[in-house]
Structures are given as C-alpha cells and as structure tokens.
Design an enzyme around this catalytic site. Structure first.
Site, PDB file in Angstrom:
ATOM      1  N   CYS A 356      40.735  24.274  60.183  1.00 54.16           N
ATOM      2  CA  CYS A 356      39.566  25.138  60.127  1.00 54.16           C
ATOM      3  C   CYS A 356      38.678  25.096  61.417  1.00 54.16           C
ATOM      4  CB  CYS A 356      38.547  24.666  58.899  1.00 54.16           C
ATOM      5  SG  CYS A 356      39.371  24.510  57.184  1.00 54.16           S
TER       6      CYS A 356
HETATM    7  O1  KQY Z   1      37.520  25.556  55.612  1.00 51.74           O
HETATM    8  C1  KQY Z   1      37.130  26.305  56.341  1.00 51.74           C
HETATM    9  N1  KQY Z   1      37.971  27.312  56.884  1.00 51.74           N
HETATM   10  C2  KQY Z   1      35.511  26.574  56.643  1.00 51.74           C
HETATM   11  C3  KQY Z   1      34.826  25.733  55.674  1.00 51.74           C
HETATM   12  C4  KQY Z   1      33.519  26.119  56.007  1.00 51.74           C
HETATM   13  C5  KQY Z   1      32.535  25.118  55.452  1.00 51.74           C
HETATM   14  C6  KQY Z   1      31.148  25.480  55.628  1.00 51.74           C
HETATM   15  N2  KQY Z   1      30.300  24.502  54.985  1.00 51.74           N
END
Ligand code: KQY
Length: 364
Positions: A356
């Site tokens: 992420c």
């Molecule tokens: O897992 C993701 N791609 C993003 C997570 C975002 C979390 C924001 N607190």
C-alpha cells in the site's frame, strides 16, 4: 505533459503485472498524527527500511511534504531520491497513478479520482485534495502523459493484474457506496477494461477481515506471475478470516483467466490476530472525521501485502511464528528473486502495509 482524451485500450497501452520490469518505485513520507502514532516518528523509521530494501533492486523516489522534506532527506540513504510532494497521507498505491505501457516502450499514467477510500460516505479522512493531485505530480516527474478520470474513483490497491488481460478485484471495495454508486458492476468493469486494456475481471467477494479500505484485493491476493496467485489463508475455522479466504479460494480455483488458464492458487497463512495496544492507541492524535485507533482493535495483517521489485520481494514481518513460513513460501514462489522481510507493525498500525505504501513505474 498532456492529458489524453482517449483510453489505454484504444491507444494500444496495457497495465503490466507488478512482476514485470520496473523503472523505479515511489513512496510518500508518513507524517499525519491522526493516523500515525507519535507524529509518525516510528513509522518513518520503517518507511526508511522499506525504501532502503527496495533501493537494492530499483531506483526509489520518496515524496515528502515541504515541512518534512529536510527530515526525510536526512533519514533516507543517499541512493534514495527525495522530492517535495504535498499529500494528505502516505498511501501512494492508492493516490498515485496506475501506469500503462505500449510495445514501443512508452509509459502513461492513469489518474483515477481519489476520495480517501469512500469520500463522505465512509472515507478515512477529509479533505483529500492533495492526495488527489499526487498522481498528476508523479506523472510529471516521470514525463508521462496521463489519462484523467474525474468521475471514476479507484485506488491502485483495489486491483491486481496479470499483464495479459486479467484483473482481480473485490466486490466489497469496487461496489461500495463510497466509490462509484452511480455505476453498475458491468459499467465499472467496462471502465477497467478500457483504461487498463483487459479482457477479463475476476470478482472476489471480500478482502481481508476488518480491512479499512473496504477490502482491497492487495491485502488478500497477489499475482506471482500469469496463471499463479498467492492467497492469504488461515486453517482456523473459528477465525472470521477463514470463511473469507475459503470463499476467495473457491472463486479463484474455479476461475479461468483471459487466456483461458486455470489459476494455480498458493496459500500463505496470516499471522495470529494482531491487536492495537494501549500505548499504540494513545500515541495517535484522535480527531473527528479520522478513523479512530482503539486499544484491542484487530489489525488487517497479511503477508500478501508485499512489493515485487526487480529481482526482489519485500514483505512484511509481524514478529510471528508464521513470518518464517511466509519467507519460505515466497522464496519457493519467486526462485529468481531475493526475499527481504521488513518488520512492518508500524505500517499495519496506519491501516495498510508494504504494498500500500509503494507504487511501481514500469520500465516500458
Ligand atoms: O491499504 C491501503 N491501500 C491503504 C490503507 C489506508 C489507511 C488509511 N488510514
């Protein structure tokens, strides 16, 4: 750089698999105190570890806000390029562009609309306007023209492709009320097929248990290579994760891809449930409008949230007996890549993991 009024499919561009060659990788520096405990200081150290690990394999650029530029430059090793990119948070997989390539080696960006995982419906913070500009800024840095979709919300973490016409996603995310409620599943599929040049979309129902992104696929399934996927798994039938993983397993193992291949599905066990501690919860500046981090809440931990680099795989460690098993499984799945584990609890506490916080730029 131009905004192109066409689609990738019409122009002969396609989204390559992450396992194909990269020109480099982007990361955005964490700092927001209502998501990262202690003003982001522990997370920053882990982001340095992730950037350093990936920089063994390909050029890494870290974007930092003007307030954090000097600190990021100081903390990151010299082989990592640091540039100013203003942002609302550090999830460049989702705020950054999705890159597509053609046979001539040209690279273009897809600049989806970003609304913090659900906008005013169930988004995770407000506002998100700086994040929505991140894709454009990265395309400019890469000298890439881009397709801008001002009316279509999508995050990179909600899709995985094999580069040969197949995409995997989840209904939980793409059909959620906070993304594109005006579009039917067929219309959403059509947009994906046009802009990523696909023939087939495989729809899983749900992502990892309690994933705050409405079940991004990148926390539960990853493409190892065309025809081969890795799936987050548990044998514990009493864990709510079991039913979700089993459902994914059944869908994937009964699916064929765009080339008519049956998928080979490899299971990688999740760690035992990881809960937020009192100290971790108290380290976050709670504010209205941002997802609270409560003591005892279970985090969406999965080894599948790894980054595939040129010649390497960088995966999260959770200080769990399953860490070593995940390393061995990844080593079997990627015999030609070096497998590097990075202790990643601090990223998990922010709501995601290594995949992420990264965004690859394909070589083209
Ligand atoms: O897992 C993701 N791609 C993003 C997570 C975002 C979390 C924001 N607190």
């Amino acid at each position: 750089m131009k905004v192109i009024d066409s689609t990738a499919k019409k122009d002969g561009f396609r989204m390559p698999g992450e396992f194909e060659k990269h020109r480099g990788c982007y990361i955005i520096w964490p700092e927001r105190p209502d998501n990262w405990r202690l003003g982001g200081k522990p997370a920053q150290k882990v982001f340095v570890d992730v950037a350093t690990a990936i920089s063994k394999f390909e050029p890494v650029t870290v974007g930092a806000s003007s307030e954090q530029y000097a600190n990021a430059r100081h903390m990151l090793p010299e082989q990592v390029r640091v540039v100013e990119i203003d942002n609302d948070d550090s999830w460049v997989r989702d705020s950054g562009p999705t890159f597509v390539v053609n046979d001539e080696g040209d690279v273009r960006g897809i600049d989806w609309t970003f609304n913090a995982w659900g906008g005013l419906e169930d988004g995770l913070y407000f506002p998100w306007d700086k994040d929505d500009q991140v894709a454009q800024k990265i395309c400019e840095l890469e000298m890439s023209d881009r397709y801008r979709l001002p009316d279509f919300v999508l995050e990179g973490g909600s899709i995985h492709v094999d580069g040969e016409g197949t995409l995997i996603t989840t209904e939980e995310c793409l059909l959620s009320e906070g993304r594109n409620p005006q579009l039917s599943r067929e219309q959403i599929e059509q947009v994906l097929k046009e802009y990523l040049n696909l023939e087939k979309v495989i729809w899983l129902k749900r992502g990892i248990y309690l994933d705050e992104t409405n079940g991004h696929v990148d926390n539960i399934v990853n493409y190892v290579r065309p025809g081969v996927v890795a799936l987050a798994w548990t044998d514990d039938v009493n864990d709510p994760q079991y039913e979700i993983s089993k459902e994914c397993y059944d869908i994937l193992s009964n699916s064929t891809d765009a080339k008519g291949r049956k998928l080979e599905v490899h299971k990688i066990h999740v760690p035992k449930p990881i809960l937020i501690t009192k100290a971790e919860s108290e380290g976050v500046d709670a504010v209205d409008g941002t997802l609270p981090r409560e003591e005892g809440d279970r985090l969406a931990a999965s080894y599948i949230n790894y980054y595939t680099a040129n010649g390497g795989v960088v995966f999260p460690l959770f200080d769990d007996p399953r860490d070593e098993e995940a390393r061995q499984k990844l080593a079997e799945l990627y015999p030609d890549r070096e497998i590097i584990g990075v202790p990643a609890r601090e990223i998990l506490l922010g709501g995601g993991n290594i995949h992420c916080i990264t965004q690859q730029v394909p070589l083209g």
